[in-house]
Design a protein around this motif. Structure first.
Motif, PDB file in Angstrom:
ATOM      1  N   PRO A 209      16.502  -0.795  -5.674  1.00  0.00           N
ATOM      2  CA  PRO A 209      15.089  -1.180  -5.489  1.00  0.00           C
ATOM      3  C   PRO A 209      14.714  -2.124  -4.405  1.00  0.00           C
ATOM      4  N   GLY A 210      13.600  -2.029  -3.906  1.00  0.00           N
ATOM      5  CA  GLY A 210      12.999  -2.692  -2.647  1.00  0.00           C
ATOM      6  C   GLY A 210      13.364  -4.441  -2.922  1.00  0.00           C
ATOM      7  N   THR A 211      13.678  -4.829  -3.976  1.00  0.00           N
ATOM      8  CA  THR A 211      13.461  -6.067  -4.220  1.00  0.00           C
ATOM      9  C   THR A 211      14.959  -6.585  -3.848  1.00  0.00           C
ATOM     10  N   ALA A 212      15.920  -5.776  -3.678  1.00  0.00           N
ATOM     11  CA  ALA A 212      17.196  -5.966  -3.093  1.00  0.00           C
ATOM     12  C   ALA A 212      17.515  -6.216  -1.586  1.00  0.00           C
ATOM     13  N   THR A 213      16.133  -6.011  -0.746  1.00  0.00           N
ATOM     14  CA  THR A 213      15.992  -6.213   0.455  1.00  0.00           C
ATOM     15  C   THR A 213      16.212  -7.703   0.893  1.00  0.00           C
ATOM     16  N   PRO A 214      17.229  -7.966   1.917  1.00  0.00           N
ATOM     17  CA  PRO A 214      17.193  -9.362   2.268  1.00  0.00           C
ATOM     18  C   PRO A 214      16.054  -9.998   2.866  1.00  0.00           C
ATOM     19  N   ASN A 215      15.789 -11.159   2.362  1.00  0.00           N
ATOM     20  CA  ASN A 215      14.594 -11.763   2.962  1.00  0.00           C
ATOM     21  C   ASN A 215      14.795 -12.383   4.502  1.00  0.00           C
ATOM     22  N   VAL A 216      14.777 -11.201   5.639  1.00  0.00           N
ATOM     23  CA  VAL A 216      15.242 -11.691   6.919  1.00  0.00           C
ATOM     24  C   VAL A 216      14.262 -10.903   7.714  1.00  0.00           C
ATOM     25  N   ALA A 217      13.574 -11.433   8.601  1.00  0.00           N
ATOM     26  CA  ALA A 217      12.730 -10.905   9.593  1.00  0.00           C
ATOM     27  C   ALA A 217      13.273  -9.871  10.347  1.00  0.00           C
TER      28      ALA A 217
END
Length: 407
Positions: A209-217
């Motif tokens: 799911p999209g929530t696995a995306t790292p919080n990086v710009a």
């Protein structure tokens, strides 16, 4: 039996080799003595609030250098074509930038162009790193070819002011070239009509799911490019329209995508004794929101500009001149209590002469001057302005005196 097989294999290899044209080595070595000067001024004076303020005049930063690419970009490349029969051909193009003034950059990267393609009666399909369609009008319709101190301001504002500093326009990572592209070019037998379309992959990972995306710009969409250019060239006339969209940044969890959208129209007409050039351009640094915030949404920045140019053949030489203008619009919201800040803008005048010693060797001279207003900070190259709370960027001047050899 073994000797016969070896002989047949040798003949097969020879046949393959004969079907392919020999690889061409090509390049340009361009060196110049160049000078740059940028002057900032204190525009303030005594006021009712500060009646004793003493104006601090102006401050200048300058540089003299042995530079490269003042007339044509220095490069080293390899290209080749194989005839596949039936009107089909396969080809490759590997082109590297070189800095011949210090020798620091050589064939360590084919960053100028690295493509492989298949062509035929249908046109050409090209894969790899290549020029973007929207860049072509900026350089083809510039008498100085976006090289040296004479480069037009549309190109300077779009390409060199990449941090968006004073002058206010953010950078476009795909302004000149884009990587990981698929391009299609129309065949050349269309009665003067030509065109191309291009798509560049961003090659970012997608998580589910999209929530696995790292919080990086800039880890979701940045780097993508899509654009096209179509024109008509016949006899003395050449005219082309181009549009492209480049994703310059993203914040996945904030739902924000930054795009640089470019639309430009250029033309040239060769009267013989004189050739005229012109271009109009509009570039928008756009912020897209998945959900538009109720307040404090970032405003788009618009860059509009035009270019007028001329070349005049004189014996073995060529006189070149251009005038370019750009204006920024920050799209500030109207406020009764806050006065609207004037939009930054800049003008540039460039003139030069090229003397051809042969078909491959030329001497050249160019001088140019940029005048900035309302906080714009564009230069002819070299050092940036001294830009502080006291000093405001004003004028930038420069020159190139050099030699270019092509092979």
């Amino acid at each position: 039996m073994k000797k016969s097989l070896v002989a047949l294999a040798a003949l097969a290899v020879a046949g393959v080799a004969s079907a392919q044209s020999s690889v061409t080595l090509f390049g340009v070595v361009d060196a110049s003595i160049s000078g740059y000067s940028s002057t900032s001024r204190d525009l303030r004076g005594a006021t009712f609030v500060d009646p004793f303020y003493l104006n601090r005049g102006s401050v200048k930063v300058s540089r003299t250098a042995l530079a490269n690419s003042g007339y044509n970009s220095s490069r080293l490349g390899f290209r080749g074509t194989e005839d596949l029969g039936g009107g089909l051909a396969a080809s490759f193009w590997l082109e590297a930038p070189i800095t011949n003034d210090d020798g620091a950059t050589g064939v360590s990267t084919f960053a100028r162009r690295s493509t492989v393609s298949l062509s035929g009666g249908f046109g050409e399909v090209r894969l790899g790193r290549d020029y973007t369609p929207t860049f072509w009008n900026d350089t083809v319709f510039d008498p100085f070819g976006t090289n040296g101190v004479g480069t037009n301001l549309i190109s300077t504002a779009s390409g060199f002011n990449t941090t968006g500093g004073s002058g206010g326009f953010g950078g476009n990572p795909n302004y000149v070239r884009a990587s990981n592209t698929i391009g299609y070019f129309l065949p050349p037998n269309l009665g003067g009509f030509y065109g191309q379309v291009q798509y560049g992959f961003h090659e970012k990972d997608k998580f589910s799911p999209g929530t696995a995306t790292p919080n990086v710009a800039n880890n979701s969409r940045t780097g993508r490019y899509v654009g096209g250019r179509f024109g008509y060239a016949n006899g003395p006339l050449d005219v082309a329209l181009a549009y492209g969209s480049s994703t310059s940044g993203d914040q996945f969890y904030a739902g924000v995508t930054n795009k640089v959208n470019t639309l430009n129209l250029g033309a040239s007409y060769d009267f013989g004794p004189v050739k005229l050039f012109g271009e109009v351009s509009r570039v928008k640094n756009k912020v897209d929101y998945e959900v538009t915030p109720f307040a404090n949404a970032a405003a788009d920045t618009d860059l509009t500009g035009y270019l007028l140019g001329v070349t005049v053949p004189v014996g073995a030489g060529l006189i070149r001149a251009s005038y370019s203008h750009v204006k920024y619009d920050f799209n500030q919201p109207e406020s009764f209590f806050t006065p609207r800040v004037s939009d930054p803008k800049a003008n540039k005048l460039a003139i030069g002469y090229v003397h051809n010693l042969s078909k491959r060797t030329a001497l050249y001279a160019t001088v140019a001057r940029v005048s900035n207003k309302n906080g714009a900070a564009l230069t002819v190259g070299g050092p940036a302005f001294i830009n502080s709370g006291v000093f405001t960027p004003k004028n930038s001047t420069g020159y190139d005196f050099g030699i270019r050899h092509a092979f």
